[in-house]
Scaffold this motif. Structure first.
Motif, PDB file in Angstrom:
ATOM      1  N   ARG A 186       0.834  -1.211   0.000  1.00  0.00           N
ATOM      2  CA  ARG A 186       0.000   0.000   0.000  1.00  0.00           C
ATOM      3  C   ARG A 186       0.868   1.261   0.000  1.00  0.00           C
ATOM      4  N   ARG A 187       1.969   1.217   0.726  1.00  0.00           N
ATOM      5  CA  ARG A 187       2.870   2.373   0.750  1.00  0.00           C
ATOM      6  C   ARG A 187       3.504   2.597  -0.619  1.00  0.00           C
ATOM      7  N   LEU A 188       3.888   1.499  -1.292  1.00  0.00           N
ATOM      8  CA  LEU A 188       4.449   1.643  -2.632  1.00  0.00           C
ATOM      9  C   LEU A 188       3.419   2.254  -3.568  1.00  0.00           C
ATOM     10  N   ARG A 189       2.188   1.769  -3.479  1.00  0.00           N
ATOM     11  CA  ARG A 189       1.122   2.288  -4.339  1.00  0.00           C
ATOM     12  C   ARG A 189       0.903   3.776  -4.092  1.00  0.00           C
ATOM     13  N   GLU A 190       0.953   4.196  -2.839  1.00  0.00           N
ATOM     14  CA  GLU A 190       0.795   5.615  -2.505  1.00  0.00           C
ATOM     15  C   GLU A 190       1.884   6.473  -3.137  1.00  0.00           C
ATOM     16  N   GLU A 191       3.070   5.891  -3.282  1.00  0.00           N
ATOM     17  CA  GLU A 191       4.197   6.631  -3.832  1.00  0.00           C
ATOM     18  C   GLU A 191       4.348   6.443  -5.336  1.00  0.00           C
ATOM     19  N   GLY A 192       3.426   5.702  -5.967  1.00  0.00           N
ATOM     20  CA  GLY A 192       3.494   5.503  -7.407  1.00  0.00           C
ATOM     21  C   GLY A 192       4.552   4.514  -7.836  1.00  0.00           C
ATOM     22  N   ILE A 193       4.953   3.641  -6.939  1.00  0.00           N
ATOM     23  CA  ILE A 193       5.963   2.614  -7.228  1.00  0.00           C
ATOM     24  C   ILE A 193       5.261   1.281  -7.461  1.00  0.00           C
ATOM     25  N   ILE A 194       5.674   0.546  -8.479  1.00  0.00           N
ATOM     26  CA  ILE A 194       5.060  -0.744  -8.802  1.00  0.00           C
ATOM     27  C   ILE A 194       5.428  -1.773  -7.749  1.00  0.00           C
ATOM     28  N   ALA A 195       4.427  -2.427  -7.183  1.00  0.00           N
ATOM     29  CA  ALA A 195       4.657  -3.548  -6.265  1.00  0.00           C
ATOM     30  C   ALA A 195       4.529  -4.834  -7.060  1.00  0.00           C
ATOM     31  N   ALA A 196       5.589  -5.622  -7.073  1.00  0.00           N
ATOM     32  CA  ALA A 196       5.603  -6.878  -7.826  1.00  0.00           C
ATOM     33  C   ALA A 196       5.748  -8.043  -6.861  1.00  0.00           C
ATOM     34  N   LEU A 197       4.964  -9.097  -7.094  1.00  0.00           N
ATOM     35  CA  LEU A 197       5.091 -10.275  -6.231  1.00  0.00           C
ATOM     36  C   LEU A 197       6.145 -11.197  -6.823  1.00  0.00           C
ATOM     37  N   GLU A 206      -3.807 -15.494  -0.819  1.00  0.00           N
ATOM     38  CA  GLU A 206      -2.779 -14.514  -0.477  1.00  0.00           C
ATOM     39  C   GLU A 206      -2.382 -13.667  -1.690  1.00  0.00           C
ATOM     40  N   VAL A 207      -2.374 -14.273  -2.861  1.00  0.00           N
ATOM     41  CA  VAL A 207      -2.101 -13.515  -4.084  1.00  0.00           C
ATOM     42  C   VAL A 207      -3.224 -12.512  -4.336  1.00  0.00           C
ATOM     43  N   LEU A 208      -4.466 -12.955  -4.135  1.00  0.00           N
ATOM     44  CA  LEU A 208      -5.615 -12.069  -4.333  1.00  0.00           C
ATOM     45  C   LEU A 208      -5.573 -10.898  -3.359  1.00  0.00           C
ATOM     46  N   ALA A 209      -5.244 -11.181  -2.107  1.00  0.00           N
ATOM     47  CA  ALA A 209      -5.110 -10.105  -1.126  1.00  0.00           C
ATOM     48  C   ALA A 209      -3.980  -9.163  -1.533  1.00  0.00           C
ATOM     49  N   GLY A 210      -2.901  -9.735  -2.076  1.00  0.00           N
ATOM     50  CA  GLY A 210      -1.792  -8.914  -2.550  1.00  0.00           C
ATOM     51  C   GLY A 210      -2.229  -7.987  -3.667  1.00  0.00           C
ATOM     52  N   LEU A 211      -3.001  -8.523  -4.611  1.00  0.00           N
ATOM     53  CA  LEU A 211      -3.494  -7.707  -5.722  1.00  0.00           C
ATOM     54  C   LEU A 211      -4.346  -6.557  -5.207  1.00  0.00           C
ATOM     55  N   GLU A 212      -5.216  -6.832  -4.271  1.00  0.00           N
ATOM     56  CA  GLU A 212      -6.098  -5.801  -3.729  1.00  0.00           C
ATOM     57  C   GLU A 212      -5.323  -4.681  -3.033  1.00  0.00           C
ATOM     58  N   ASN A 213      -4.119  -4.997  -2.596  1.00  0.00           N
ATOM     59  CA  ASN A 213      -3.303  -4.007  -1.889  1.00  0.00           C
ATOM     60  C   ASN A 213      -2.189  -3.416  -2.748  1.00  0.00           C
ATOM     61  N   GLY A 214      -2.104  -3.847  -4.017  1.00  0.00           N
ATOM     62  CA  GLY A 214      -1.145  -3.204  -4.920  1.00  0.00           C
ATOM     63  C   GLY A 214      -0.223  -4.108  -5.693  1.00  0.00           C
ATOM     64  N   PHE A 215      -0.125  -5.388  -5.346  1.00  0.00           N
ATOM     65  CA  PHE A 215       0.759  -6.303  -6.080  1.00  0.00           C
ATOM     66  C   PHE A 215       0.090  -6.687  -7.404  1.00  0.00           C
ATOM     67  N   ASN A 216       0.484  -6.041  -8.502  1.00  0.00           N
ATOM     68  CA  ASN A 216      -0.183  -6.300  -9.786  1.00  0.00           C
ATOM     69  C   ASN A 216       0.764  -6.743 -10.899  1.00  0.00           C
ATOM     70  N   LEU A 217       1.989  -7.082 -10.530  1.00  0.00           N
ATOM     71  CA  LEU A 217       2.969  -7.587 -11.491  1.00  0.00           C
ATOM     72  C   LEU A 217       3.653  -8.801 -10.885  1.00  0.00           C
ATOM     73  N   ALA A 218       3.829  -9.854 -11.691  1.00  0.00           N
ATOM     74  CA  ALA A 218       4.487 -11.077 -11.222  1.00  0.00           C
ATOM     75  C   ALA A 218       5.933 -11.098 -11.699  1.00  0.00           C
ATOM     76  N   THR A 219       6.859 -11.126 -10.762  1.00  0.00           N
ATOM     77  CA  THR A 219       8.281 -11.180 -11.087  1.00  0.00           C
ATOM     78  C   THR A 219       8.644 -12.569 -11.588  1.00  0.00           C
ATOM     79  N   HIS A 220       9.224 -12.645 -12.765  1.00  0.00           N
ATOM     80  CA  HIS A 220       9.607 -13.870 -13.484  1.00  0.00           C
ATOM     81  C   HIS A 220       8.716 -15.086 -13.137  1.00  0.00           C
ATOM     82  N   LEU A 221       7.553 -15.128 -13.800  1.00  0.00           N
ATOM     83  CA  LEU A 221       6.572 -16.196 -13.598  1.00  0.00           C
ATOM     84  C   LEU A 221       7.231 -17.570 -13.633  1.00  0.00           C
ATOM     85  N   TYR A 222       6.839 -18.427 -12.706  1.00  0.00           N
ATOM     86  CA  TYR A 222       7.335 -19.789 -12.481  1.00  0.00           C
ATOM     87  C   TYR A 222       8.640 -19.810 -11.687  1.00  0.00           C
ATOM     88  N   SER A 223       9.536 -18.865 -11.903  1.00  0.00           N
ATOM     89  CA  SER A 223      10.815 -18.871 -11.187  1.00  0.00           C
ATOM     90  C   SER A 223      10.637 -18.252  -9.800  1.00  0.00           C
TER      91      SER A 223
END
Length: 396
Positions: A186-197, A206-223
């Motif tokens: 949420r703090r990253l989102r407030e500052e305009g910084i991308i939050a990536a899981l 937990e992923v869904l909760a993350g999305l609702e709070n700002g995690f909207n990019l997946a860092t290297h899917l599968y890895s």
């Protein structure tokens, strides 16, 4: 003024045959198909592409190093070397990416980045901000990240960083299931910084909760990601299945053909909207070299790796340790292994990352008013020329 003529211009919807582009003061001023009517003079240079493909410059939002250097070396010369190296392979802009480290090293990174950005005046790929990969990760999904420095989100630490360096941080990768991770996002989102899981053991809820709070990019899917797991005999979708399922999450692919072999690439392209797929190199210092041994991270306290079969590995072969891919390889792999078209593959490395960064009106497409970040390559995706902001930074 500069004009590039007789090019096959790649757009998000197809290829403009026998096109020409005019450039002035670093910006594209016209994109046209047909015979070039301009006049060659001292003030209007003309480059004949002779049928080569002309693409928007490649945007790599996850890269650690190349040309024998790593951003974690915390040296200005290392930054400049990496920028020059990746420009040779069509990358015109990138996010210098850190590794999990102690706080002192991270603070030094911010200072070195600022110095390097001032000196990197169209010598190679431009820097669009830092990508902090860690240190807030799940230990079980650390991969090649140094376990000594993995920790939970610490408000005292990240609030200090945000207070002093938020303007140069483009994105920050973390595991959304950790204590305090949602408040961090949420703090990253407030500052305009991308939050990536990333490097996460999260399950679907937990992923869904993350999305609702700002995690909207997946860092290297599968890895560095959990897959389906069982608890008390019940099946739970892991981070991999969750990111495939949820359209609102954009996904990064290390499309070197090794981190994600053909079946995985085809599955992802079948399931995820094409606009949600972003190609990355995740390249470490050996990219663009012929080294067989290297170091992931700083030369002072990084992790030794071996290079074999076109990929970096830990010496015990227990994990990959970043890639040695360059951007041109990503395009070839997606066309050959994922069976997608050239314009589709280009989009995943240009307009898609530009959108994620919120810079789609500046870079990522060949259109009037856009920055002249351009790449000329042949049918085998061998880069012939790379332009950054109207200046050639590489010519074969």
């Amino acid at each position: 003024m500069l004009s590039i003529i007789n090019a096959q211009i790649i757009t998000p919807v197809g290829i403009l045959e026998k096109g020409f582009v005019t450039i002035k003061e670093g910006l594209i001023t016209a994109v046209t198909a047909g015979d070039f009517k301009g006049v060659s003079s001292a003030n209007n240079a003309v480059v004949d592409a002779q049928g080569l493909f002309l693409s928007p410059g490649f945007i790599d939002i996850h890269v650690h190093g190349g040309g024998g250097a790593d951003f974690m070396d915390n040296e200005v010369d290392a930054y400049l070397q990496i920028a020059k190296t990746h420009a040779q392979f069509g990358t015109t802009s990138l996010l210098p990416t850190t590794l999990t480290s102690d706080t002192e090293s991270l603070l030094t990174t911010f200072e070195v980045y600022q110095q390097a950005q001032l000196l990197n005046k169209q010598q190679g790929a431009s820097f669009l901000g830092l990508h902090l990969e860690g240190p807030y990760f799940a230990m079980a999904q650390r991969g090649a990240q140094d376990p000594r420095y993995i920790r939970n989100p610490n408000p005292q630490e990240y609030e200090y960083i945000l207070a002093h360096y938020k303007s140069i941080i483009a994105r920050w990768s973390a595991a959304p299931e950790l204590p305090g991770a949602l408040a961090f996002a949420r703090r990253l989102r407030e500052e305009g910084i991308i939050a990536a899981l990333g490097h996460t053991d999260a399950v679907y809820e937990e992923v869904l909760a993350g999305l609702e709070n700002g995690f909207n990019l997946a860092t290297h899917l599968y890895s560095g990601m959990s897959g389906m797991t069982r608890k008390n005999a019940y099946r739970y979708a892991g981070a991999i299945e969750s990111c495939l399922l949820i359209d609102a999450i954009d996904v990064e692919l290390i499309a070197d053909g090794i981190h994600l072999p053909e079946p995985f690439l085809k599955l992802i392209c079948k399931v995820k909207p094409a606009d949600s797929i972003i190609l990355i190199t995740d390249a470490m210092r050996a990219a663009g070299t012929t080294a067989t041994k290297s170091i992931l991270g700083s030369t002072k306290d990084g992790v030794e790796v071996v290079i074999e079969g076109g990929v970096a590995k830990l010496p015990d072969r227990s994990s990959f340790a970043g890639s040695v891919a360059t951007a041109d390889r990503l395009i070839r792999t997606m066309m050959q292994a994922a069976a997608i078209s050239l314009p589709q593959a280009i989009k995943m490395l240009t307009s898609n990352p530009a959108r994620v960064l919120g810079r789609q009106h500046e870079i990522g497409a060949i259109a009037e008013g856009m920055q002249a970040d351009l790449v000329l390559f042949d049918k085998d995706i061998i880069i012939q020329r790379t332009m950054v902001a109207g200046k050639w930074v590489f010519e074969r």
